[in-house]
Design an enzyme around this catalytic site. Structure first.
Site, PDB file in Angstrom:
ATOM      1  N   TYR A  41      -9.492 -10.115  -5.553  1.00  0.00           N
ATOM      2  CA  TYR A  41      -8.391 -10.261  -6.491  1.00  0.00           C
ATOM      3  C   TYR A  41      -8.404 -11.595  -7.221  1.00  0.00           C
ATOM      4  O   TYR A  41      -7.608 -11.807  -8.120  1.00  0.00           O
ATOM      5  CB  TYR A  41      -7.060 -10.084  -5.751  1.00  0.00           C
ATOM      6  CG  TYR A  41      -6.940  -8.709  -5.162  1.00  0.00           C
ATOM      7  CD1 TYR A  41      -6.512  -7.636  -5.927  1.00  0.00           C
ATOM      8  CD2 TYR A  41      -7.301  -8.473  -3.847  1.00  0.00           C
ATOM      9  CE1 TYR A  41      -6.426  -6.364  -5.395  1.00  0.00           C
ATOM     10  CE2 TYR A  41      -7.222  -7.206  -3.303  1.00  0.00           C
ATOM     11  CZ  TYR A  41      -6.783  -6.155  -4.082  1.00  0.00           C
ATOM     12  OH  TYR A  41      -6.708  -4.897  -3.549  1.00  0.00           O
ATOM     13  N   HIS A  50      -4.218  -9.106   4.366  1.00  0.00           N
ATOM     14  CA  HIS A  50      -5.644  -9.071   4.691  1.00  0.00           C
ATOM     15  C   HIS A  50      -5.982 -10.238   5.614  1.00  0.00           C
ATOM     16  O   HIS A  50      -5.497 -11.355   5.417  1.00  0.00           O
ATOM     17  CB  HIS A  50      -6.499  -9.181   3.427  1.00  0.00           C
ATOM     18  CG  HIS A  50      -6.623  -7.905   2.686  1.00  0.00           C
ATOM     19  ND1 HIS A  50      -7.361  -7.792   1.530  1.00  0.00           N
ATOM     20  CD2 HIS A  50      -6.111  -6.671   2.913  1.00  0.00           C
ATOM     21  CE1 HIS A  50      -7.300  -6.542   1.076  1.00  0.00           C
ATOM     22  NE2 HIS A  50      -6.537  -5.862   1.899  1.00  0.00           N
ATOM     23  N   ARG A  93      -1.201  -2.118  -6.959  1.00  0.00           N
ATOM     24  CA  ARG A  93      -1.339  -3.220  -5.989  1.00  0.00           C
ATOM     25  C   ARG A  93      -2.368  -4.223  -6.473  1.00  0.00           C
ATOM     26  O   ARG A  93      -2.159  -5.441  -6.385  1.00  0.00           O
ATOM     27  CB  ARG A  93      -1.717  -2.639  -4.630  1.00  0.00           C
ATOM     28  CG  ARG A  93      -2.118  -3.647  -3.559  1.00  0.00           C
ATOM     29  CD  ARG A  93      -2.336  -2.906  -2.236  1.00  0.00           C
ATOM     30  NE  ARG A  93      -3.248  -3.598  -1.347  1.00  0.00           N
ATOM     31  CZ  ARG A  93      -2.892  -4.532  -0.483  1.00  0.00           C
ATOM     32  NH1 ARG A  93      -1.636  -4.915  -0.411  1.00  0.00           N
ATOM     33  NH2 ARG A  93      -3.786  -5.092   0.322  1.00  0.00           N
ATOM     34  N   HIS A 132      -3.359   2.972  -6.477  1.00  0.00           N
ATOM     35  CA  HIS A 132      -3.728   1.718  -5.822  1.00  0.00           C
ATOM     36  C   HIS A 132      -3.970   0.605  -6.841  1.00  0.00           C
ATOM     37  O   HIS A 132      -3.928  -0.580  -6.495  1.00  0.00           O
ATOM     38  CB  HIS A 132      -4.987   1.919  -4.966  1.00  0.00           C
ATOM     39  CG  HIS A 132      -5.305   0.762  -4.083  1.00  0.00           C
ATOM     40  ND1 HIS A 132      -4.623   0.486  -2.916  1.00  0.00           N
ATOM     41  CD2 HIS A 132      -6.234  -0.229  -4.201  1.00  0.00           C
ATOM     42  CE1 HIS A 132      -5.113  -0.607  -2.354  1.00  0.00           C
ATOM     43  NE2 HIS A 132      -6.098  -1.060  -3.111  1.00  0.00           N
ATOM     44  N   ARG A 191       0.844  -1.196   0.000  1.00  0.00           N
ATOM     45  CA  ARG A 191       0.000   0.000   0.000  1.00  0.00           C
ATOM     46  C   ARG A 191       0.884   1.253   0.000  1.00  0.00           C
ATOM     47  O   ARG A 191       2.081   1.185   0.311  1.00  0.00           O
ATOM     48  CB  ARG A 191      -0.899   0.010   1.237  1.00  0.00           C
ATOM     49  CG  ARG A 191      -1.792  -1.223   1.401  1.00  0.00           C
ATOM     50  CD  ARG A 191      -2.529  -1.171   2.729  1.00  0.00           C
ATOM     51  NE  ARG A 191      -3.469  -2.269   2.907  1.00  0.00           N
ATOM     52  CZ  ARG A 191      -3.174  -3.422   3.498  1.00  0.00           C
ATOM     53  NH1 ARG A 191      -1.954  -3.630   3.970  1.00  0.00           N
ATOM     54  NH2 ARG A 191      -4.076  -4.370   3.623  1.00  0.00           N
TER      55      ARG A 191
END
Length: 396
Positions: free
Chosen positions: A341, A332, A309, A306, A202
């Site tokens: 994802y 996460h 990522r 972002h 991040r």
């Protein structure tokens, strides 16, 4: 008019012709009903229900909720052990979206219809759907605590689905597009783009990264610190335990990272890996113009930082990473977040579809060929497959 004697409470007619009900609270205070009544019968019925309510549910001070939402919400935020970024987000949501409407209203006076009206107004003002959902969830959490504190009886935030976020899924950049962006930014930020993509870090994790957390011999980057922009740039631990992680890096970007450390990073093991031209920590506001120029040059004007990522995590999923591996890589703790994802880009989806089609076609062709040769194979083998003796006319 004098009130008629009752066992609990009393009723009297006002000069206006309407009826008022009053009752003694267990706290010793004589309290009126919150509204008047058209008939004496209605006032009597209200007192009967109030007595039953007190007996059933215990005493509930109707004035307990006479606290402005603004004051209670500020206290609610201050009492929680929040990461700086979360505290900043909550204060921003209160200041910009909740307090302008509810700040001066007592908790006990906020109605469900008020919340619906507020939400509709935010949507009409074209405030982002995600922002409105976050603000609604914050208000619901604050008022849930007010219910537990017995300041209000029930939470007026009861709009089904209002707290759910439905962000539009971002397109996954191709590797070629990532490298176009890396080539379009100034040289000191090339490694920033590549590490954001192939390390899945991040923005705050990149800004807070220090030299000793980047092991290029082992090809790993370890996240133990992140940067928060609260006035200035502050450094602290990541927002969750899952965010503290070590990510394996592909050999593809190691040479770029070595050059960056040699040319642009701060000196010393605790030196920041990424700094601006003057040696200051990176800030979103200062980097915004650089990013806007780079994405225009790369022909990708709608790309967010972002999205880098997002692209890297998509590559990992397409390379066969399991759900748990993706969660560890991304930092996460929620499978729901990681599943975002586990999708395929359109070209990858087409490639998989073609592969499925080719496999099915091959299996179908093999099946057809098998049926074509079956009679001849049976005739040659006779009944030997069943273990019976050959017929008298068979050749041995």
């Amino acid at each position: 008019m004098a009130s008629k004697k009752r066992r609990f409470g009393r009723v009297r007619q006002l000069n206006s012709g309407r009826w008022q009900a009053r009752y003694p609270g267990p706290d010793g205070i004589d309290r009126p009903a919150p509204f008047t009544f058209a008939t004496r019968k209605e006032a009597d019925r209200w007192l009967t229900l109030k007595e039953a309510e007190i007996t059933r549910d215990g005493w509930w001070d109707p004035d307990a909720g006479s606290v402005p939402f603004r004051d209670y919400a500020d206290k609610w935020v201050a009492e929680r052990d929040l990461a700086p970024r979360s505290a900043d987000l909550y204060q921003s949501l209160l200041r910009l979206h909740l307090n302008p409407t509810f700040g001066d209203i007592f908790l006990k006076d906020i109605r469900e219809s008020d919340v619906r009206t507020w939400r509709a107004a935010r949507r009409r003002a074209k405030v982002g759907k995600v922002t409105v959902a976050k603000a609604y969830r914050l208000m619901r959490s604050v008022l849930n605590t007010a219910v537990r504190d017995r300041l209000i009886r029930e939470n007026p935030c009861r709009i089904e689905g209002a707290g759910q976020e439905h962000s539009e899924e971002r397109p996954a950049l191709s590797v070629a597009e990532v490298y176009r962006l890396a080539g379009a930014v100034p040289a000191r930020y090339r490694a920033l783009v590549l590490l954001a993509t192939f390390g899945g870090l991040r923005w705050g994790e990149l800004v807070g990264l220090r030299r000793h957390r980047l092991d290029l011999d082992r090809r790993t980057v370890t996240v133990r610190e992140t940067a928060y922009e609260l006035g200035g740039v502050r450094f602290g631990p990541p927002k969750s335990r899952a965010s503290r992680r070590t990510v394996q890096l592909p050999g593809l970007i190691i040479a770029d990272l070595r050059r960056h450390l040699a040319d642009y990073a701060e000196e010393g093991p605790d030196g920041l890996v990424f700094v601006g031209k003057r040696g200051n920590p990176l800030r979103r506001t200062n980097f915004a113009a650089i990013w806007t120029s780079a994405r225009a040059e790369a022909g990708l004007p709608g790309v967010h930082f972002h999205d880098l990522r997002h692209a890297g995590n998509t590559y990992a999923a397409e390379a066969g990473a399991s759900l748990r591996e993706l969660m560890n890589r991304m930092g996460h703790s929620s499978t729901r977040a990681a599943l975002v994802y586990l999708h395929a880009r359109e070209d990858r989806a087409r490639e998989l579809s073609d592969a499925v089609g080719e496999r099915a076609a091959k299996e179908l062709a093999d099946s057809v060929r098998g049926r074509d040769v079956e009679p001849e194979e049976t005739e040659e083998s006779g009944d030997d497959d069943d273990g019976d003796p050959p017929s008298s006319g068979a050749r041995i």
